[in-house]
Scaffold this motif. Structure first.
Motif, PDB file in Angstrom:
ATOM      1  N   LEU A 102       0.855  -1.193   0.000  1.00 11.85           N
ATOM      2  CA  LEU A 102       0.000   0.000   0.000  1.00 11.85           C
ATOM      3  C   LEU A 102       0.887   1.236   0.000  1.00 11.85           C
ATOM      4  CD1 LEU A 102      -2.691   1.548   0.291  1.00 11.85           C
ATOM      5  CD2 LEU A 102      -2.446   1.302   2.772  1.00 11.85           C
ATOM      6  N   ASN A 103       0.676   2.116  -0.970  1.00 14.98           N
ATOM      7  CA  ASN A 103       1.364   3.400  -1.039  1.00 14.98           C
ATOM      8  C   ASN A 103       0.337   4.516  -0.890  1.00 14.98           C
ATOM      9  OD1 ASN A 103       3.134   5.537  -1.532  1.00 14.98           O
ATOM     10  ND2 ASN A 103       2.906   5.362  -3.751  1.00 14.98           N
ATOM     11  N   VAL A 104       0.282   5.118   0.289  1.00 14.31           N
ATOM     12  CA  VAL A 104      -0.583   6.275   0.510  1.00 14.31           C
ATOM     13  C   VAL A 104       0.220   7.498   0.073  1.00 14.31           C
ATOM     14  CG1 VAL A 104      -1.987   7.561   2.148  1.00 14.31           C
ATOM     15  CG2 VAL A 104      -1.675   5.093   2.445  1.00 14.31           C
ATOM     16  N   MET A 105      -0.138   8.053  -1.061  1.00 17.86           N
ATOM     17  CA  MET A 105       0.716   9.054  -1.697  1.00 17.86           C
ATOM     18  C   MET A 105       0.811  10.346  -0.879  1.00 17.86           C
ATOM     19  SD  MET A 105      -0.262   8.612  -5.721  1.00 17.86           S
ATOM     20  CE  MET A 105      -2.026   8.386  -5.428  1.00 17.86           C
ATOM     21  N   ARG A 106       2.018  10.910  -0.918  1.00 16.61           N
ATOM     22  CA  ARG A 106       2.264  12.213  -0.315  1.00 16.61           C
ATOM     23  C   ARG A 106       3.029  13.071  -1.313  1.00 16.61           C
ATOM     24  NH1 ARG A 106       6.202  11.287   4.737  1.00 16.61           N
ATOM     25  NH2 ARG A 106       7.108  13.314   4.242  1.00 16.61           N
ATOM     26  N   GLU A 107       3.075  14.347  -1.025  1.00 21.53           N
ATOM     27  CA  GLU A 107       3.679  15.300  -1.944  1.00 21.53           C
ATOM     28  C   GLU A 107       5.173  15.040  -2.100  1.00 21.53           C
ATOM     29  OE1 GLU A 107       4.348  19.911  -1.305  1.00 21.53           O
ATOM     30  OE2 GLU A 107       2.214  19.457  -1.618  1.00 21.53           O
ATOM     31  N   GLY A 108       5.688  15.126  -3.301  1.00 25.01           N
ATOM     32  CA  GLY A 108       7.115  14.940  -3.586  1.00 25.01           C
ATOM     33  C   GLY A 108       7.551  16.019  -4.536  1.00 25.01           C
ATOM     34  N   ALA A 109       8.776  15.968  -5.054  1.00 22.88           N
ATOM     35  CA  ALA A 109       9.727  14.860  -5.059  1.00 22.88           C
ATOM     36  C   ALA A 109      10.669  14.940  -3.845  1.00 22.88           C
ATOM     37  CB  ALA A 109      10.544  14.916  -6.354  1.00 22.88           C
ATOM     38  N   GLY A 110      11.691  14.026  -3.851  1.00 25.47           N
ATOM     39  CA  GLY A 110      12.595  13.973  -2.725  1.00 25.47           C
ATOM     40  C   GLY A 110      11.856  13.598  -1.459  1.00 25.47           C
TER      41      GLY A 110
END
Length: 344
Positions: A102-110
């Motif tokens: 499971l990948n709960v997306m968060r702001e990126g990059a880095g």
């Protein structure tokens, strides 16, 4: 059944338990930590082996080993933690080892930041690690999706002996609904016969890159992903039969677009919505059913309009295209309706 007021992360955790989860390894990271905390609290009741890993790299490798041994294994992460897992995911794809991530997306990059985002789209759907492979990618667009998706994910992972990524954004992760919890004790799930466990011959089995021992590896790999792309496209369609403008969105953006379609229809505008459930394979078949469409508008939390490119390829560039895209701030119903009115 018992009804609880829970968020998307908690719904996913209960869904994984109901689907027969038997091993979890992970490292807490916002905005996915609720899954970790619930499984840490509930794992003994459900008969799940729970490991607090020292890092995301440790976690994905523990999941690989547990899956090889026959467990239904899971790890959960976000953002930069997901990036650290790419080598392990690539190894599992090469060795035909199933698992669910499971990948709960968060702001990126880095390192990025923790607000809502859908900026991991390309990394998930195009293969974040080295080599020729795909992970199957499933997107949740409601809290009930979060409950149901682990069962679908394990079925696909074991059918194709392949990693499956489930994803959604932090709004879905932290929105709460009343949800029926289907399981109160350890699940009795029959394992599918990919496991190396129970080898009655006494001869050790070898787990390694399929390329090393399959003389027709090119055809094997091609056929595998061709079958996935042919058989496993999934989507939901709303009011698309006569739609002249079709929105395409997933996760929290799909929730907003459903309301926008309803409001547009009340105002006499022929607007529809396609919600991809599989981001890979991307549901090209959904667009073959459009009859009156003249413009497609993608709505996503991605500065670089990552999903839009898949929509354009899926539709062979035969429509006009528009985008509502941003980062951190989800487009509102009013934002979407303003764009639609401009196209009327």
């Amino acid at each position: 059944m018992s009804r609880k007021f829970i968020n998307g992360n908690e719904a996913f955790a209960y869904g994984a338990l109901a689907a027969g989860l038997s091993f979890y390894a992970g490292y807490p990271i916002t905005p996915s930590t609720d899954v970790y905390e619930l499984l840490e609290r509930e794992h003994e009741q459900y008969g799940v082996e729970f490991v607090h890993a020292s890092s995301e790299i440790s976690a994905i490798n523990m999941v690989m080993g547990a899956s090889i041994a026959g467990a239904r294994a899971l790890t959960v992460t976000s953002g930069c933690g997901f990036s650290l897992m790419q080598e392990g995911i690539s190894y599992m794809a090469a060795d035909f080892v199933p698992c669910v991530i499971l990948n709960v997306m968060r702001e990126g990059a880095g390192l990025g930041d923790i607000p809502r985002s859908q900026a991991d789209y390309d990394q998930m759907t195009k293969g974040g690690g080295n080599g020729d492979y795909h992970a199957i990618v499933l997107a949740c667009s409601s809290i009930r999706d979060c409950m149901e998706m682990p069962r679908i994910a394990y079925g696909l992972a074991e059918k194709y002996r392949n990693p499956v990524i489930v994803t959604y954004d932090s709004d879905i992760a932290h929105t709460r609904e009343n949800v029926d919890i289907p399981l109160q004790g350890k699940a009795d799930i029959d394992r599918l016969p990919y496991t190396l466990r129970g080898n009655s011959s006494g001869t050790p089995k070898l787990v390694q890159n399929v390329n090393y021992h399959d003389p027709d590896f090119t055809r094997t790999l091609s056929r595998k992903y061709e079958e996935i792309e042919r058989e496993e496209q999934r989507w939901e369609a709303y009011e698309t039969e006569d739609a002249e403008i079709v929105l395409v969105a997933y996760s929290i953006c799909a929730c907003v677009c459903r309301d926008a379609v309803r409001r547009a229809r009340e105002a006499g505008m022929k607007v529809g919505l396609i919600v991809p459930v599989t981001l890979y394979p991307f549901p090209e078949k959904a667009f073959g059913e459009l009859r009156n469409c003249r413009k497609i508008i993608t709505v996503e939390l991605s500065i670089l309009k990552q999903m839009r490119r898949d929509v354009e390829y899926a539709t062979r560039f035969r429509y006009e295209y528009g985008s509502v895209n941003s980062l951190s701030a989800c487009p509102t119903v009013a934002d979407i309706l303003e764009i639609v009115r401009e196209e009327e």
